[in-house]
Design an enzyme around this catalytic site. Structure first.
Site, short mmCIF file in Angstrom:
data_model
loop_
_atom_site.label_atom_id
_atom_site.label_comp_id
_atom_site.label_asym_id
_atom_site.label_seq_id
_atom_site.Cartn_x
_atom_site.Cartn_y
_atom_site.Cartn_z
N ARG A 174 -23.08 25.21 61.27
CA ARG A 174 -24.29 25.14 62.09
C ARG A 174 -24.60 23.68 62.36
NH1 ARG A 174 -28.52 23.79 58.81
NH2 ARG A 174 -30.02 24.36 60.41
N ARG A 178 -34.31 22.06 65.30
CA ARG A 178 -35.59 22.65 64.92
C ARG A 178 -36.47 22.79 66.15
NH1 ARG A 178 -36.92 18.69 60.04
NH2 ARG A 178 -35.30 19.40 58.60
N ARG A 257 -12.81 10.99 52.70
CA ARG A 257 -13.31 9.96 53.60
C ARG A 257 -13.99 8.90 52.75
NH1 ARG A 257 -17.40 10.64 57.13
NH2 ARG A 257 -18.10 12.60 56.21
N ARG A 288 -24.37 3.96 61.15
CA ARG A 288 -25.80 3.82 60.90
C ARG A 288 -26.12 2.44 60.36
NH1 ARG A 288 -27.00 8.50 56.41
NH2 ARG A 288 -25.11 8.05 55.23
N GLU A 312 -23.03 0.77 58.20
CA GLU A 312 -22.12 1.71 57.55
C GLU A 312 -21.01 2.12 58.52
OE1 GLU A 312 -24.03 4.82 55.16
OE2 GLU A 312 -22.71 6.26 56.14
N TYR A 360 -18.36 17.75 47.33
CA TYR A 360 -19.51 16.89 47.56
C TYR A 360 -20.70 17.44 46.79
CZ TYR A 360 -23.33 14.22 49.17
OH TYR A 360 -24.43 13.41 49.15
N ASP A 362 -24.76 16.51 45.83
CA ASP A 362 -25.93 15.65 45.81
C ASP A 362 -26.29 15.38 44.35
OD1 ASP A 362 -26.70 14.96 48.42
OD2 ASP A 362 -27.54 16.97 48.76
P1 FAD Z 1 -20.00 9.39 40.48
O1 FAD Z 1 -21.36 8.87 40.70
O2 FAD Z 1 -18.96 9.08 41.50
O3 FAD Z 1 -19.51 8.85 39.06
C1 FAD Z 1 -18.18 8.92 38.63
C2 FAD Z 1 -17.91 7.73 37.73
O4 FAD Z 1 -16.61 7.88 37.15
C3 FAD Z 1 -17.89 6.41 38.48
O5 FAD Z 1 -18.80 5.51 37.90
C4 FAD Z 1 -16.45 5.94 38.33
O6 FAD Z 1 -16.32 4.53 38.23
C5 FAD Z 1 -16.03 6.62 37.05
N1 FAD Z 1 -14.57 6.76 36.94
C6 FAD Z 1 -13.72 7.28 37.85
N2 FAD Z 1 -12.46 7.18 37.42
C7 FAD Z 1 -12.50 6.59 36.20
C8 FAD Z 1 -11.51 6.21 35.27
N3 FAD Z 1 -10.20 6.39 35.50
N4 FAD Z 1 -11.89 5.62 34.12
C9 FAD Z 1 -13.22 5.39 33.87
N5 FAD Z 1 -14.19 5.74 34.74
C10 FAD Z 1 -13.85 6.33 35.89
N6 FAD Z 1 -26.86 12.34 46.57
C11 FAD Z 1 -28.15 12.64 46.84
O7 FAD Z 1 -28.74 13.46 46.14
N7 FAD Z 1 -28.82 12.02 47.87
C12 FAD Z 1 -28.21 11.09 48.66
O8 FAD Z 1 -28.83 10.56 49.59
C13 FAD Z 1 -26.86 10.78 48.41
N8 FAD Z 1 -26.21 9.87 49.19
C14 FAD Z 1 -24.91 9.61 48.92
C15 FAD Z 1 -24.24 8.67 49.73
C16 FAD Z 1 -22.91 8.39 49.48
C17 FAD Z 1 -22.21 7.39 50.35
C18 FAD Z 1 -22.22 9.05 48.44
C19 FAD Z 1 -20.77 8.77 48.18
C20 FAD Z 1 -22.87 9.94 47.65
C21 FAD Z 1 -24.22 10.24 47.88
N9 FAD Z 1 -24.90 11.13 47.07
C22 FAD Z 1 -26.20 11.43 47.33
C23 FAD Z 1 -24.22 11.82 45.97
C24 FAD Z 1 -24.34 11.10 44.63
O9 FAD Z 1 -23.76 9.83 44.68
C25 FAD Z 1 -23.62 11.99 43.63
O10 FAD Z 1 -24.27 13.21 43.49
C26 FAD Z 1 -23.53 11.43 42.28
O11 FAD Z 1 -23.01 10.14 42.33
C27 FAD Z 1 -22.60 12.34 41.51
O12 FAD Z 1 -22.38 11.82 40.30
P2 FAD Z 1 -20.99 11.98 39.57
O13 FAD Z 1 -21.29 11.59 38.21
O14 FAD Z 1 -20.38 13.30 39.81
O15 FAD Z 1 -19.98 10.96 40.32
NA NA Z 2 -27.35 9.57 51.81
#
Ligand code: FAD
Ligand code: NA
Length: 381
Positions: A174, A178, A257, A288, A312, A360, A362
């Site tokens: 979708r 709105r 990506r 953006r 970005e 993905y 959040d």
């Molecule tokens: P991550 O935050 O990616 O953490 C994973 C960690 O593992 C990293 O620190 C990395 O260094 C570590 N790691 C990886 N491989 C290794 C290794 N081999 N050895 C040791 N450490 C390692 N969420 C929202 O709710 N609102 C938003 O507006 C939003 N905007 C976003 C914008 C972008 C560009 C991105 C990419 C994400 C966005 N998110 C947003 C999502 C948010 O970043 C994630 O939900 C959150 O980071 C998820 O946490 P995570 O712990 O799964 O992963």
């Molecule tokens: Na964002």
């Protein structure tokens, strides 16, 4: 191993697991290959201005999950920030997501909700969404050609660096339209920004006598402590790095990506008057511009004569790039299934988070799924 649990990755997923385990009396070691905690939610003060910058892209917290909301409020309060986005198309600024304000401005009209709905339905009649052969036909089938071409076609092409005619219809189910003037970006019950910033929130989660955080440690570097060979089978592990990397890409590389960011301090107090301006047109190379001061209008410590912006750019990731958004091709979904089977053979290794599940998420989803993993799989051990 002098800990009860090893967490690989200090993002929201890893820190939530670590905090829960520490509170229940376990000794936890958290490693991260980056020089800071927090994963992609990490932020820091830009040195010249003191303005908080989200290093890996703008992060807006929002959730409708009561247990996640209760949990995150143990570590931070939230401001009353409400996210809104605008877009500049052909030199004119419109509110996003496409709403009655956008439609009336675009068609230079004063349609009522029902009139606008009828107009868009008529324009969308050019194609049938169920039979759409590609993103172009699907986009037109959903919102009609004029809105599709203005606000979705070129923006999507820039995000994917691909002609929309070559993108599958399936990447979109979708497109947001709105038929009111509501231009609140998120529909969730709660939203806001952490009052003292993301990094203070993340540090409070890690600040526990049972948690030991070790930075600059890569799980796959066998010259460093806590590496894969030295730990798997000896201590329970929660792994939040890329799932394909864990298995040495044996079933192929999953595609992502990535984004490139260009940060600049400008000698003006206010550059664009709003936190996020989208640029959907092809003559602008970025997608953006974020202006970070507007995420915290309540902070009076910010300078009035300087501002920080971040352009970005979006592209396909190569090995070595930061993986941000799963591409999710048919080959990726196939590979992911094979990696899930391999996970079954790894004793006491739990795959979680955005990278570990190739999904993905959040922030509230990463935190919510970590709380479930803790409650359902780890707490009883
Ligand atoms: P991550 O935050 O990616 O953490 C994973 C960690 O593992 C990293 O620190 C990395 O260094 C570590 N790691 C990886 N491989 C290794 C290794 N081999 N050895 C040791 N450490 C390692 N969420 C929202 O709710 N609102 C938003 O507006 C939003 N905007 C976003 C914008 C972008 C560009 C991105 C990419 C994400 C966005 N998110 C947003 C999502 C948010 O970043 C994630 O939900 C959150 O980071 C998820 O946490 P995570 O712990 O799964 O992963
Ligand atoms: Na964002």
């Amino acid at each position: 191993m002098n800990c009860d649990l090893l967490v690989v990755g200090s993002g929201f997923f890893g820190l939530t697991i670590a905090e829960r385990a520490a509170e229940s009396g376990r000794k936890v070691t958290v490693i991260d290959r980056r020089p800071h905690i927090g994963g992609n939610a990490y932020s820091e003060a830009e040195p010249e201005t003191g303005i908080e910058v989200h290093k890996y892209g703008a992060h807006l917290f929002h959730t409708s999950n009561p247990s996640v909301w209760e949990y995150v409020n143990r570590f931070t309060t939230f401001t009353n920030y409400v996210h809104k986005v605008y877009t500049t198309h052909n030199g004119v600024v419109y509110p996003m997501p496409v709403n009655l304000g956008t439609i009336n401005q675009f068609f230079q009209a004063a349609y009522s909700p029902n009139e606008a709905r009828e107009l868009i339905a008529e324009q969308a009649g050019e194609f049938n969404a169920k039979e759409a052969k590609n993103f172009v036909e699907k986009g037109i089938a959903l919102v009609g050609r004029p809105l599709y071409e203005a606000f979705f076609r070129d923006y999507t092409a820039k995000q994917w660096q691909t002609d929309p005619a070559d993108l599958p219809a399936s990447i979109v189910s979708r497109l947001p339209v709105r038929y009111t003037y509501d231009n609140r970006y998120f529909n969730d019950t709660w939203e806001g920004l952490p009052t003292d910033g993301y990094t203070v929130w993340l540090e409070r989660m890690a600040d526990h006598p049972n948690i030991d955080v070790k930075l600059d440690i890569d799980f796959f570097d066998e010259s460093q402590p806590f590496n894969k060979r030295a730990t798997v089978g000896h201590v329970p592990i929660v792994y939040t790095g890329p799932v394909d990397r864990y298995f040495d890409y044996s079933e192929g590389e999953l595609s992502w990506r990535t984004l490139d960011f260009e940060q600049e301090v400008l000698p003006v107090g206010d550059f664009q008057g709003t936190p996020v301006m989208n640029y959907p047109d092809t003559d602008v190379p970025y997608t953006r511009i974020h202006e970070f001061r507007h995420f915290h209008p309540e902070r009076d410590s910010y300078p009035s004569d300087k501002t920080v912006i971040m352009r970005e750019f979006s592209r396909f990731a190569e090995r070595g790039d930061e993986p941000y958004y799963p591409v999710n091709t048919a080959a990726d979904r196939d590979g992911l299934l094979k990696y899930r089977e391999l996970q079954g053979g790894e004793k006491d290794v739990y795959f979680g988070g955005r990278l570990g599940t190739y999904q993905y998420l959040d922030m509230h989803m990463a935190i919510g799924s970590a709380l479930s993993m803790w409650n359902n799989k780890l707490a009883a051990q």
